[in-house]
Design a protein around this motif. Structure first.
Motif, mmCIF file in Angstrom:
data_model
loop_
_atom_site.group_PDB
_atom_site.id
_atom_site.type_symbol
_atom_site.label_atom_id
_atom_site.label_comp_id
_atom_site.label_asym_id
_atom_site.label_seq_id
_atom_site.Cartn_x
_atom_site.Cartn_y
_atom_site.Cartn_z
ATOM 1 N N GLY A 154 -6.705 15.470 36.962
ATOM 2 C CA GLY A 154 -7.517 16.178 35.978
ATOM 3 C C GLY A 154 -8.609 15.327 35.358
ATOM 4 O O GLY A 154 -9.327 15.787 34.478
ATOM 5 N N GLY A 155 -8.723 14.086 35.799
ATOM 6 C CA GLY A 155 -9.778 13.217 35.283
ATOM 7 C C GLY A 155 -9.462 12.593 33.942
ATOM 8 O O GLY A 155 -10.338 12.020 33.299
ATOM 9 N N LYS A 156 -8.215 12.694 33.482
ATOM 10 C CA LYS A 156 -7.853 12.137 32.185
ATOM 11 C C LYS A 156 -7.434 10.673 32.271
ATOM 12 O O LYS A 156 -7.390 9.988 31.257
ATOM 13 C CB LYS A 156 -6.701 12.946 31.573
ATOM 14 N N SER A 157 -7.087 10.207 33.473
ATOM 15 C CA SER A 157 -6.679 8.818 33.665
ATOM 16 C C SER A 157 -7.428 8.243 34.849
ATOM 17 O O SER A 157 -7.830 8.961 35.753
ATOM 18 C CB SER A 157 -5.171 8.723 33.945
ATOM 19 N N SER A 158 -7.592 6.935 34.801
ATOM 20 C CA SER A 158 -8.223 6.268 35.933
ATOM 21 C C SER A 158 -7.183 6.020 37.014
ATOM 22 O O SER A 158 -6.035 5.722 36.719
ATOM 23 C CB SER A 158 -8.822 4.926 35.497
ATOM 24 N N ALA A 159 -7.595 6.135 38.267
ATOM 25 C CA ALA A 159 -6.685 5.823 39.359
ATOM 26 C C ALA A 159 -6.440 4.316 39.371
ATOM 27 O O ALA A 159 -7.340 3.531 39.128
ATOM 28 C CB ALA A 159 -7.282 6.263 40.691
ATOM 29 N N ILE A 160 -5.222 3.915 39.625
ATOM 30 C CA ILE A 160 -4.868 2.495 39.689
ATOM 31 C C ILE A 160 -4.667 2.126 41.136
ATOM 32 O O ILE A 160 -3.962 2.809 41.866
ATOM 33 C CB ILE A 160 -3.577 2.201 38.880
ATOM 34 N N ASP A 161 -5.300 1.053 41.547
ATOM 35 C CA ASP A 161 -5.158 0.593 42.925
ATOM 36 C C ASP A 161 -3.697 0.390 43.256
ATOM 37 O O ASP A 161 -2.969 -0.274 42.548
ATOM 38 C CB ASP A 161 -5.919 -0.723 43.088
ATOM 39 N N ASN A 212 8.548 3.625 42.793
ATOM 40 C CA ASN A 212 9.992 3.817 42.625
ATOM 41 C C ASN A 212 10.448 3.460 41.226
ATOM 42 O O ASN A 212 11.447 3.985 40.737
ATOM 43 C CB ASN A 212 10.764 2.973 43.641
ATOM 44 N N ALA A 213 9.739 2.546 40.577
ATOM 45 C CA ALA A 213 10.155 2.129 39.237
ATOM 46 C C ALA A 213 9.761 3.141 38.182
ATOM 47 O O ALA A 213 10.359 3.200 37.111
ATOM 48 C CB ALA A 213 9.542 0.766 38.898
ATOM 49 N N MET A 214 8.773 3.974 38.458
ATOM 50 C CA MET A 214 8.291 4.931 37.461
ATOM 51 C C MET A 214 9.186 6.163 37.421
ATOM 52 O O MET A 214 9.457 6.754 38.460
ATOM 53 C CB MET A 214 6.850 5.360 37.799
ATOM 54 N N PRO A 215 9.676 6.547 36.233
ATOM 55 C CA PRO A 215 10.486 7.764 36.129
ATOM 56 C C PRO A 215 9.710 8.972 36.659
ATOM 57 O O PRO A 215 8.500 9.058 36.485
ATOM 58 C CB PRO A 215 10.734 7.895 34.625
ATOM 59 N N ARG A 216 10.421 9.889 37.300
ATOM 60 C CA ARG A 216 9.775 11.018 37.955
ATOM 61 C C ARG A 216 8.913 11.833 37.007
ATOM 62 O O ARG A 216 7.775 12.193 37.345
ATOM 63 C CB ARG A 216 10.833 11.917 38.603
ATOM 64 N N GLU A 217 9.416 12.100 35.798
ATOM 65 C CA GLU A 217 8.630 12.922 34.873
ATOM 66 C C GLU A 217 7.323 12.226 34.468
ATOM 67 O O GLU A 217 6.288 12.864 34.315
ATOM 68 C CB GLU A 217 9.452 13.306 33.635
ATOM 69 N N LEU A 218 7.370 10.892 34.343
ATOM 70 C CA LEU A 218 6.159 10.145 34.008
ATOM 71 C C LEU A 218 5.214 10.108 35.203
ATOM 72 O O LEU A 218 4.003 10.248 35.070
ATOM 73 C CB LEU A 218 6.525 8.717 33.577
ATOM 74 N N VAL A 238 4.913 12.353 37.615
ATOM 75 C CA VAL A 238 4.294 13.672 37.771
ATOM 76 C C VAL A 238 3.166 13.847 36.768
ATOM 77 O O VAL A 238 2.058 14.288 37.115
ATOM 78 C CB VAL A 238 5.351 14.794 37.615
ATOM 79 N N GLN A 239 3.411 13.470 35.512
ATOM 80 C CA GLN A 239 2.381 13.602 34.479
ATOM 81 C C GLN A 239 1.197 12.690 34.781
ATOM 82 O O GLN A 239 0.041 13.066 34.617
ATOM 83 C CB GLN A 239 2.956 13.280 33.102
ATOM 84 N N PHE A 240 1.514 11.480 35.233
ATOM 85 C CA PHE A 240 0.460 10.522 35.580
ATOM 86 C C PHE A 240 -0.429 11.090 36.689
ATOM 87 O O PHE A 240 -1.658 11.039 36.620
ATOM 88 C CB PHE A 240 1.108 9.203 36.019
ATOM 89 N N ALA A 241 0.203 11.655 37.724
ATOM 90 C CA ALA A 241 -0.550 12.240 38.836
ATOM 91 C C ALA A 241 -1.425 13.403 38.359
ATOM 92 O O ALA A 241 -2.576 13.542 38.775
ATOM 93 C CB ALA A 241 0.412 12.705 39.926
#
Length: 192
Positions: free
Chosen positions: A17-24, A1-7, A9-12
């Motif tokens: 796409g394998g560009k970021s590590s999944a965070i627990d 809820n704290a993360m802005p929607r546009e961020l 969506v990009q994070f997801a």
């Protein structure tokens, strides 16, 4: 809820796409070790994570009143590190109780103490003998022995890596889980 929607969506998209590590997700919500202060700032996670945890789950207790402390050990038990406790009211077949569950960690494994508190000893006996012992039998608690005049029920510690123990006294009953070769939590609770 704290993360802005546009961020978000990009994070997801980056994770997929394998560009970021999944965070627990637990660490994300609780504001644990997220790989640097920058992520905490981006996600707008407050530095006092206990406040955040309490807002997300009001049943998680970070402090304790005298009644809670009467039934639970809210501190480290030798090498078992105290984590938190949860207080949950409940009713079963007309018998009201409050269940207190304390969590402890040792070597990365979580162990616990569950204490059911009843209005009186008659309710405790009815619930413990009429319901809990049957439920616990399904968990493998079958061994019975008497210690200091109290009947203690346990699993056979040879069957698995943890030992489950339960007993009832006065207006409450206790269920513990701990390593098969340890009596540390049992000794601490039984001698209260």
């Amino acid at each position: 809820n704290a993360m802005p929607r546009e961020l978000l969506v990009q994070f997801a998209k980056d994770v997929r796409g394998g560009k970021s590590s999944a965070i627990d997700s637990y660490n994300l919500v609780a504001g644990g070790n997220l790989g640097g202060q920058c992520i905490s700032e981006i996600l707008n996670i407050p530095s006092k994570t206990k406040i955040m945890q309490r807002e997300l789950n009001p049943s998680i207790q970070t402090g304790a009143d005298s009644v809670d402390a009467e039934y639970l050990i809210l501190k480290d038990i030798v090498s078992f590190k105290y984590v938190k406790y949860i207080k949950t009211p409940g009713t079963h077949k007309g018998i009201s109780r409050t269940e207190y569950s304390a969590s402890y960690i040792k070597d990365g494994v979580s162990y616990g103490a569950d204490v059911n508190v009843f209005a009186n000893e008659a309710d405790q006996k009815s619930y413990f003998n009429g319901y809990l012992l049957n439920f616990y039998a399904g968990l493998g608690i079958t061994t019975e022995r008497t210690i200091a005049g109290i009947t203690v029920h346990q699993t056979d510690p040879k069957q698995k890596g943890e030992k489950l123990t339960t007993w009832a006294k006065g207006n409450y009953s206790v269920l513990l889980s701990e390593p098969a070769d340890s009596n540390v939590i049992f000794d601490a609770y039984f001698n209260r």
